[in-house]
Design an enzyme around this catalytic site. Structure first.
Site, PDB file in Angstrom:
ATOM      1  N   GLN A  17       3.930   2.501  -4.716  1.00 59.24           N
ATOM      2  CA  GLN A  17       3.306   1.358  -4.079  1.00 59.24           C
ATOM      3  C   GLN A  17       2.704   0.958  -4.008  1.00 59.24           C
ATOM      4  O   GLN A  17       2.533  -0.344  -2.921  1.00 59.24           O
ATOM      5  CB  GLN A  17       2.286   2.726  -2.527  1.00 59.24           C
ATOM      6  CG  GLN A  17       2.486   3.998  -2.567  1.00 59.24           C
ATOM      7  CD  GLN A  17       1.802   4.555  -1.619  1.00 59.24           C
ATOM      8  OE1 GLN A  17       1.402   5.585  -1.583  1.00 59.24           O
ATOM      9  NE2 GLN A  17       2.031   4.323  -0.057  1.00 59.24           N
ATOM     10  N   HIS A 118       1.203  11.651  -8.492  1.00 56.21           N
ATOM     11  CA  HIS A 118       1.284  11.377  -6.612  1.00 56.21           C
ATOM     12  C   HIS A 118       2.610  11.026  -6.656  1.00 56.21           C
ATOM     13  O   HIS A 118       2.788   9.642  -6.352  1.00 56.21           O
ATOM     14  CB  HIS A 118       0.309   9.891  -6.333  1.00 56.21           C
ATOM     15  CG  HIS A 118       0.327   9.314  -5.260  1.00 56.21           C
ATOM     16  ND1 HIS A 118      -1.639   9.353  -4.271  1.00 56.21           N
ATOM     17  CD2 HIS A 118       0.735   9.613  -3.917  1.00 56.21           C
ATOM     18  CE1 HIS A 118      -1.046   8.818  -3.769  1.00 56.21           C
ATOM     19  NE2 HIS A 118      -0.154   9.687  -2.953  1.00 56.21           N
ATOM     20  N   GLU A 163      -1.387  15.876  -2.648  1.00 56.68           N
ATOM     21  CA  GLU A 163      -0.546  16.329  -1.561  1.00 56.68           C
ATOM     22  C   GLU A 163       0.865  17.099  -1.446  1.00 56.68           C
ATOM     23  O   GLU A 163       1.525  16.776  -1.202  1.00 56.68           O
ATOM     24  CB  GLU A 163      -0.465  15.413  -0.038  1.00 56.68           C
ATOM     25  CG  GLU A 163      -1.621  14.676   0.144  1.00 56.68           C
ATOM     26  CD  GLU A 163      -1.492  13.891   1.073  1.00 56.68           C
ATOM     27  OE1 GLU A 163       0.122  13.373   1.398  1.00 56.68           O
ATOM     28  OE2 GLU A 163      -2.521  13.147   2.014  1.00 56.68           O
ATOM     29  N   TYR A 297      -6.361  12.466   7.850  1.00 50.07           N
ATOM     30  CA  TYR A 297      -6.456  11.839   8.594  1.00 50.07           C
ATOM     31  C   TYR A 297      -6.064  11.942  10.403  1.00 50.07           C
ATOM     32  O   TYR A 297      -6.516  11.701  10.748  1.00 50.07           O
ATOM     33  CB  TYR A 297      -4.507  11.419   8.649  1.00 50.07           C
ATOM     34  CG  TYR A 297      -4.744  10.468   6.793  1.00 50.07           C
ATOM     35  CD1 TYR A 297      -4.341  11.457   5.690  1.00 50.07           C
ATOM     36  CD2 TYR A 297      -4.983   9.270   7.401  1.00 50.07           C
ATOM     37  CE1 TYR A 297      -4.632  10.587   4.636  1.00 50.07           C
ATOM     38  CE2 TYR A 297      -5.109   8.611   5.832  1.00 50.07           C
ATOM     39  CZ  TYR A 297      -4.766   8.825   4.623  1.00 50.07           C
ATOM     40  OH  TYR A 297      -4.321   8.624   3.582  1.00 50.07           O
ATOM     41  N   GLU A 374      -9.105  10.538   1.042  1.00 51.22           N
ATOM     42  CA  GLU A 374      -7.823   9.673   1.428  1.00 51.22           C
ATOM     43  C   GLU A 374      -8.908   9.789   2.579  1.00 51.22           C
ATOM     44  O   GLU A 374      -8.243  11.275   3.379  1.00 51.22           O
ATOM     45  CB  GLU A 374      -6.535   9.631   1.456  1.00 51.22           C
ATOM     46  CG  GLU A 374      -5.837   9.665  -0.099  1.00 51.22           C
ATOM     47  CD  GLU A 374      -4.515   9.705   0.148  1.00 51.22           C
ATOM     48  OE1 GLU A 374      -3.899   9.653   0.798  1.00 51.22           O
ATOM     49  OE2 GLU A 374      -3.619   9.770  -0.862  1.00 51.22           O
TER      50      GLU A 374
HETATM   51  C1  LIG Z   1       2.057   9.535   5.157  1.00 52.07           C
HETATM   52  C2  LIG Z   1       1.384   8.343   5.330  1.00 52.07           C
HETATM   53  C3  LIG Z   1       1.686   7.355   5.650  1.00 52.07           C
HETATM   54  O1  LIG Z   1       2.351   6.463   5.366  1.00 52.07           O
HETATM   55  O2  LIG Z   1       0.625   6.985   6.393  1.00 52.07           O
HETATM   56  O3  LIG Z   1       0.191   9.520   5.153  1.00 52.07           O
HETATM   57  C4  LIG Z   1      -0.746   8.900   5.431  1.00 52.07           C
HETATM   58  C5  LIG Z   1      -1.006   8.347   2.925  1.00 52.07           C
HETATM   59  O4  LIG Z   1      -0.876   9.635   2.509  1.00 52.07           O
HETATM   60  C6  LIG Z   1      -0.575   8.697   1.515  1.00 52.07           C
HETATM   61  O5  LIG Z   1      -1.120  10.382  -0.035  1.00 52.07           O
HETATM   62  C7  LIG Z   1       0.137   8.674   0.811  1.00 52.07           C
HETATM   63  O6  LIG Z   1       0.084   8.056  -0.875  1.00 52.07           O
HETATM   64  C8  LIG Z   1       0.055   7.146   1.544  1.00 52.07           C
HETATM   65  O7  LIG Z   1       1.644   6.191   1.191  1.00 52.07           O
HETATM   66  C9  LIG Z   1       0.348   7.455   2.757  1.00 52.07           C
HETATM   67  O8  LIG Z   1       1.291   8.102   3.463  1.00 52.07           O
END
Ligand SMILES: C[C@@]1(C(=O)O)OC[C@H]2O[C@@H](O)[C@H](O)[C@@H](O)[C@H]2O1
Length: 469
Positions: A17, A118, A163, A297, A374
């Protein structure tokens, strides 16, 4: 009251990412390099070819993190950057890159907290069955051992997987992540078991290497609650927590699978293909886990499902966790509630549920060390007179830090908080429109970095160790 002196204030990212450089310096193809280029899979065909170019700008980014006063940076290592085909020759340029990132962190006194997986698997292995192929278990063990050997003198905090429920469910049930398989429940459970076996073997190996750091795993933490006191909905919530929490946390922390789920899998013929040796290593390594990482979250609000079970063909948007979906087994469905708060992506904002969920975890798993690996607000940040005024993110993080402060006061063993994310980055399916960072990236101006309001706010929180929260 301040957060304890040994509590780490951090922020996180993930290789695919942020890095870009998808085919540079000997890096092998990842499953995401391939999957993201299949038409229709991602928002506007966005992919991680460049992402936010952290591969070339990591020095600038880590300097900004240091300016923010960040105490720890959680980042992931790209497996195909270290071992391009997943199981063969080591790519020394990949080793060099992560040595540089680690050394840059240490230059500023930032603690590197490293995720080994990841979601970006070497494509060669994905093509051979990925996590449904047991050969991937020992390939991962070799990759992890290489990372311990090459970085373990300076990296003392390791997360094996991020995850598992997401990459397995979206990979084998929803078809929204690689390998893009829909509704294959047998493969889904097989993949989870192979991941837990890989985790157990890597924990065992790490302890044998006597590097005296700590190792654990990061799971989604999305506790399910019934929408009311109806018995059928309370049963739905119990079922959701057995499949979404117990199935993932029990094998790691208790060394065995939850009987409630096993009974149903046995009836339906979904019990994974496992050996006594695999079950033994899962059992014997459980006590060697140093911590559990929680990605919180939102909670799930559930009711019993009485509708026809539709295949879990999630589209891109609902595959990112919004309520309103029927569980893959048709047992329950998640719903939105009128008296709750939601993000622009329909995720509930509930520090209250975070607090209730943490109490549930303590009752179930005792005093295991916890890192919040996170937590953050996905938003389209407001820009006013050229400034990114992300007040909603400040409010979101403040509310959740307050829950942690109270939980620690109540005796919970919580040792750190990693905001997702350190810097705006590529969202797997949502492109760049969903922002999470303290640092803005201007995609209209050569990915120029800019501090958001929350950057200054978090800097102050860290300086004061959260006293004013
Ligand atoms: C689906 C989503 C999002 O985009 O909101 O959840 C929250 C967050 O989680 C992370 O583990 C992912 O690497 C990141 O990209 C995010 O991914």
């Amino acid at each position: 009251m301040r957060f304890p002196h040994d509590f780490l204030f951090g922020a996180a990212s993930a290789a695919y990412q942020v890095e870009g450089a998808w085919n540079e310096d000997g890096k092998g193809l990842s499953n995401w390099d391939v999957f993201s280029k299949i038409p229709g899979k991602t928002f506007e065909g966005t992919n991680g070819d460049v992402a936010v170019d952290h591969y070339h700008r990591y020095k600038e980014d880590i300097k900004l993190m240091a300016e923010m006063g960040l105490e720890s940076y959680r980042f992931s290592i790209s497996w195909p950057r270290i071992i391009p085909d997943g199981k063969g020759v080591i790519n020394e340029k990949g080793i060099e890159f992560y040595n540089n990132v680690i050394n840059e962190c240490l230059k500023y006194g930032i603690v590197p907290f490293v995720t080994l997986y990841h979601w970006d698997m070497p494509q060669v292995l994905e093509e051979q069955g990925g996590w449904t192929n047991k050969a991937t278990i020992d390939a991962f063990l070799k990759y992890a051992t290489t990372c311990f050997e090459r970085f373990g003198d300076r990296v003392k905090h390791w997360i094996t997987f991020n995850e598992t429920i997401v990459f397995c469910s979206l990979g084998y049930l929803a078809g929204a992540h690689p390998p893009g398989i829909k509704n294959d429940i047998k493969k889904y459970f097989q993949a989870t078991h192979n991941v837990f076996t890989a985790h157990a073997k890597v924990v065992d190996q790490y302890k044998k290497m006597k590097q005296y750091g700590e190792i654990g795993i990061t799971h989604v933490f999305s506790p399910a609650f019934s929408v009311d006191d109806k018995e059928e909905n309370k049963i739905a919530a119990y079922h959701a927590n057995q499949y979404g929490i117990a199935w993932y946390y029990d094998p790691i922390l208790k060394g065995k699978y939850p009987e409630y789920v096993l009974k149903i899998l046995k009836e339906k013929g979904y019990i994974p293909d496992w050996t006594e040796e695999e079950l033994k290593i899962i059992e014997s390594s459980a006590s060697k886990n140093d911590f559990i990482g929680l990605n919180y979250y939102q909670p799930q609000r559930v009711v019993i499902n009485k509708d026809q079970v539709n295949p879990t063909y999630k589209n891109r948007e609902d595959a990112t966790g919004a309520p309103g979906n029927i569980s893959f087994d048709g047992f329950y469905k998640t719903v939105k509630m009128d008296d709750k708060r939601y993000t622009k992506w329909g995720w509930e904002i509930s520090p209250e549920a975070f607090k209730d969920g943490l109490k549930m975890l303590k009752q179930e798993y005792g005093d295991i060390k916890i890192y919040i690996t996170e937590n953050g607000l996905g938003d389209e940040d407001p820009i006013i007179d050229g400034e990114i005024v992300d007040v909603p993110r400040i409010k979101y993080i403040e509310e959740h830090l307050k829950v942690l402060k109270d939980a620690i006061s109540d005796g919970m063993n919580i040792k750190g908080y990693y905001a997702w994310s350190a810097i705006d980055l590529l969202s797997w399916l949502n492109g760049f429109k969903k922002q999470y960072g303290f640092i803005y990236v201007d995609h209209n101006d050569n990915l120029k970095r800019k501090k958001k309001l929350s950057f200054y706010w978090y800097k102050k929180v860290i300086e004061e160790r959260g006293e004013s929260i």
